[in-house]
Design a protein around this motif. Structure first.
Motif, PDB file in Angstrom:
ATOM      1  N   TYR A   1       0.877  -1.180   0.000  1.00 29.70           N
ATOM      2  CA  TYR A   1       0.000   0.000   0.000  1.00 29.70           C
ATOM      3  C   TYR A   1       0.902   1.214   0.000  1.00 29.70           C
ATOM      4  O   TYR A   1       1.746   1.382   0.888  1.00 29.70           O
ATOM      5  N   LEU A   2       0.764   2.062  -1.011  1.00 34.28           N
ATOM      6  CA  LEU A   2       1.654   3.198  -1.188  1.00 34.28           C
ATOM      7  C   LEU A   2       0.859   4.475  -1.392  1.00 34.28           C
ATOM      8  O   LEU A   2      -0.270   4.444  -1.905  1.00 34.28           O
ATOM      9  N   GLN A   3       1.437   5.582  -1.016  1.00 26.45           N
ATOM     10  CA  GLN A   3       0.817   6.881  -1.236  1.00 26.45           C
ATOM     11  C   GLN A   3       1.532   7.580  -2.380  1.00 26.45           C
ATOM     12  O   GLN A   3       2.738   7.825  -2.317  1.00 26.45           O
ATOM     13  N   GLY A   4       0.795   7.899  -3.438  1.00 24.32           N
ATOM     14  CA  GLY A   4       1.367   8.609  -4.559  1.00 24.32           C
ATOM     15  C   GLY A   4       1.191  10.106  -4.411  1.00 24.32           C
ATOM     16  O   GLY A   4       0.790  10.611  -3.353  1.00 24.32           O
ATOM     17  N   LYS A   5       1.444  10.821  -5.491  1.00 26.16           N
ATOM     18  CA  LYS A   5       1.374  12.286  -5.478  1.00 26.16           C
ATOM     19  C   LYS A   5      -0.016  12.782  -5.104  1.00 26.16           C
ATOM     20  O   LYS A   5      -0.158  13.721  -4.314  1.00 26.16           O
ATOM     21  N   LYS A   6      -1.072  12.143  -5.629  1.00 30.01           N
ATOM     22  CA  LYS A   6      -2.450  12.544  -5.328  1.00 30.01           C
ATOM     23  C   LYS A   6      -3.268  11.408  -4.721  1.00 30.01           C
ATOM     24  O   LYS A   6      -4.153  11.655  -3.912  1.00 30.01           O
ATOM     25  N   TYR A   7      -2.991  10.175  -5.137  1.00 32.15           N
ATOM     26  CA  TYR A   7      -3.840   9.045  -4.761  1.00 32.15           C
ATOM     27  C   TYR A   7      -3.026   7.931  -4.107  1.00 32.15           C
ATOM     28  O   TYR A   7      -1.856   7.706  -4.443  1.00 32.15           O
ATOM     29  N   ALA A   8      -3.677   7.221  -3.183  1.00 33.74           N
ATOM     30  CA  ALA A   8      -3.100   6.010  -2.614  1.00 33.74           C
ATOM     31  C   ALA A   8      -3.318   4.853  -3.585  1.00 33.74           C
ATOM     32  O   ALA A   8      -4.187   4.907  -4.461  1.00 33.74           O
ATOM     33  N   MET A   9      -2.553   3.772  -3.406  1.00 34.96           N
ATOM     34  CA  MET A   9      -2.621   2.661  -4.354  1.00 34.96           C
ATOM     35  C   MET A   9      -2.246   1.358  -3.687  1.00 34.96           C
ATOM     36  O   MET A   9      -1.588   1.327  -2.639  1.00 34.96           O
ATOM     37  N   LEU A  10      -2.656   0.246  -4.308  1.00 36.51           N
ATOM     38  CA  LEU A  10      -2.100  -1.077  -4.046  1.00 36.51           C
ATOM     39  C   LEU A  10      -1.257  -1.432  -5.248  1.00 36.51           C
ATOM     40  O   LEU A  10      -1.712  -1.318  -6.396  1.00 36.51           O
ATOM     41  N   ALA A  11      -0.033  -1.901  -5.005  1.00 31.63           N
ATOM     42  CA  ALA A  11       0.882  -2.174  -6.105  1.00 31.63           C
ATOM     43  C   ALA A  11       1.574  -3.512  -5.917  1.00 31.63           C
ATOM     44  O   ALA A  11       1.856  -3.932  -4.795  1.00 31.63           O
ATOM     45  N   LEU A  12       1.834  -4.177  -7.033  1.00 33.57           N
ATOM     46  CA  LEU A  12       2.657  -5.377  -7.075  1.00 33.57           C
ATOM     47  C   LEU A  12       4.099  -4.955  -7.295  1.00 33.57           C
ATOM     48  O   LEU A  12       4.398  -4.219  -8.246  1.00 33.57           O
ATOM     49  N   LEU A  13       4.992  -5.412  -6.424  1.00 34.44           N
ATOM     50  CA  LEU A  13       6.400  -5.070  -6.509  1.00 34.44           C
ATOM     51  C   LEU A  13       7.245  -6.329  -6.458  1.00 34.44           C
ATOM     52  O   LEU A  13       6.824  -7.350  -5.918  1.00 34.44           O
ATOM     53  N   ASN A  14       8.474  -6.254  -7.003  1.00 33.35           N
ATOM     54  CA  ASN A  14       9.489  -7.229  -6.652  1.00 33.35           C
ATOM     55  C   ASN A  14       9.827  -6.994  -5.179  1.00 33.35           C
ATOM     56  O   ASN A  14       9.826  -5.855  -4.711  1.00 33.35           O
ATOM     57  N   SER A  15      10.116  -8.048  -4.469  1.00 31.24           N
ATOM     58  CA  SER A  15      10.387  -7.881  -3.042  1.00 31.24           C
ATOM     59  C   SER A  15      11.541  -6.925  -2.780  1.00 31.24           C
ATOM     60  O   SER A  15      11.561  -6.221  -1.775  1.00 31.24           O
ATOM     61  N   ARG A  16      12.503  -6.881  -3.686  1.00 31.95           N
ATOM     62  CA  ARG A  16      13.678  -6.027  -3.489  1.00 31.95           C
ATOM     63  C   ARG A  16      13.448  -4.577  -3.903  1.00 31.95           C
ATOM     64  O   ARG A  16      14.295  -3.717  -3.660  1.00 31.95           O
ATOM     65  N   ASP A  17      12.307  -4.290  -4.545  1.00 28.28           N
ATOM     66  CA  ASP A  17      12.042  -2.935  -5.040  1.00 28.28           C
ATOM     67  C   ASP A  17      11.865  -1.933  -3.914  1.00 28.28           C
ATOM     68  O   ASP A  17      11.339  -2.251  -2.838  1.00 28.28           O
TER      69      ASP A  17
END
Length: 400
Positions: free
Chosen positions: A53-69
């Motif tokens: 769960y990440l907060q972007g410039k205007k909107y929050a999001m759910l994102a798929l990441l590589n574990s090392r990202d």
């Protein structure tokens, strides 16, 4: 900006590349409930994936990441206003000598943080600094009914609209690792493109695509469209060949590390109900679970970074089983799949044993999701359901 609209699909020569993805957009015209679906089977060299769960410039999001990202990347995601995006690498769009490359994940993180709809994304692409450092097909849906792919290279982009009947007469588009407006007979993923297209076309007349159908019939398919064989069909069972199969040109491959289906909302519905159905790890031994941006940082712990640096426990569980399926490491041994461990006529393959857990999770969420579409997500209820789901997931893997 050039916005070429494509009037047909190109059937090209077959080639293969290891690092690749298979994807599709299904508009609400062909889904069981009228809501769009955005699907991606992700192939990557990074075995460990996680959800954040990440907060972007205007909107929050759910994102798929590589574990090392770092938390400035998204390889698939959906934001708090129902804008969702994913990509497949393209290998026939680049037409320059710029060395800047492989920045698709950063671009998608920024888009999720800034865009509400397709129009925003198009302005985002217009304004993005050149060269963009990408060569990809970006699949996008929004909460207003928008659905399209964007073929993007360092300096230009082209829209392929899934809602245009001249472009997508059957209400969907399929993409692998070439672009329709790219160099003819170049690119990768043509066998997977043909395979996914055949499987989807067979189902399309029923107009009842669902996340469950996509996972079971695409993400876990062992049909080969060139050989016209399906390893799950008793006539072609690898059990007739000591239980082994060559891993070549299936939609799920040894390099497939996750599968996501983002189920959007109908125009006018609360975008909080945009659902990120998520499998971490090799999809044939993964279990799909629904996730929502609305839960904020209180996402199921099995899917987020654990004490082992960046790893998600549910991904590690799937990888443990996957390694048993690919035990040969010398020479070309990594191309051989011990398929009878995964699926067999006795019904005790990993894929068969994990299926009831996934079915039970989907059934547990069915009534709450239908109710939340009318009343909004009840966060206390969601947390209770997530706790039950995590217990079910752990039990499912312990039995294998």
């Amino acid at each position: 900006m050039n916005r070429l609209f494509i009037s047909g699909l190109l059937l090209l020569a077959f080639t293969v590349k290891l690092a690749a993805c298979t994807s599709a957009i299904f508009t609400g015209k062909v889904t069981s409930d009228g809501r769009p679906l955005l699907w991606k089977n992700r192939d990557t060299d990074d075995e460990n994936n996680r959800i954040a769960y990440l907060q972007g410039k205007k909107y929050a999001m759910l994102a798929l990441l590589n574990s090392r990202d770092k938390d400035d990347t998204a390889w698939t995601g959906v934001n708090s206003v129902g804008f969702a995006i994913m990509n497949t690498a393209s290998y026939n769009l680049k037409d320059d000598t710029v060395k800047l490359a492989d920045l698709e994940g950063i671009m998608m993180y920024k888009a999720l943080g800034e865009c509400k709809n397709l129009a925003d994304f198009e302005q985002f692409l217009d304004d993005y600094p050149r060269p963009m450092g990408v060569e990809a097909n970006f699949g996008v849906i929004d909460a207003e009914g928008g659905a399209a792919y964007y073929e993007v290279n360092n300096f230009r982009w082209t829209k392929v609209d899934a809602n245009d009947p001249k472009i997508a007469p059957h209400g969907y588009l399929v993409y692998t690792n070439f672009s329709y407006t790219g160099r003819f007979n170049k690119g990768e993923g043509y066998v997977r493109f043909q395979t996914a297209s055949e499987l989807i076309a067979h189902q399309a007349p029923m107009c009842d695509f669902t996340p469950t159908w996509i996972f079971n019939h695409l993400s876990r398919s062992f049909y080969n469209s060139v050989l016209k064989t399906d390893l799950c069909d008793a006539r072609f069972s690898p059990e007739n060949a000591a239980g082994w199969a060559v891993d070549q040109d299936f939609i799920p491959r040894k390099s497939t590390m996750s599968a996501i289906v983002i189920q959007g909302v109908k125009a006018g519905e609360n975008p909080d109900l945009s659902t990120m159905w998520t499998i971490l790890g090799y999809p044939p031994v993964g279990i799909a679970a629904p996730l929502w941006v609305k839960a904020g940082k209180a996402q199921p712990a099995l899917f987020t970074a654990s004490s082992q640096p960046g790893h998600a426990e549910i991904c590690d569980n799937a990888l443990t089983l996957k390694r048993k399926l690919y035990p040969i490491t010398r020479g070309n041994g990594n191309k051989y799949l011990h398929f009878s461990l995964l699926y067999n006529r006795n019904g005790d393959g990993y894929m068969q044993c994990l299926a009831p857990t996934e079915q039970a999770i989907a059934e547990m969420f069915r009534e709450p999701i239908a109710r939340w579409r009318k009343t909004g997500i009840d966060l206390a209820e969601l947390q209770s359901l997530n706790t039950q789901m995590e217990s079910m997931l752990r039990d499912g893997y312990e039995m294998n």
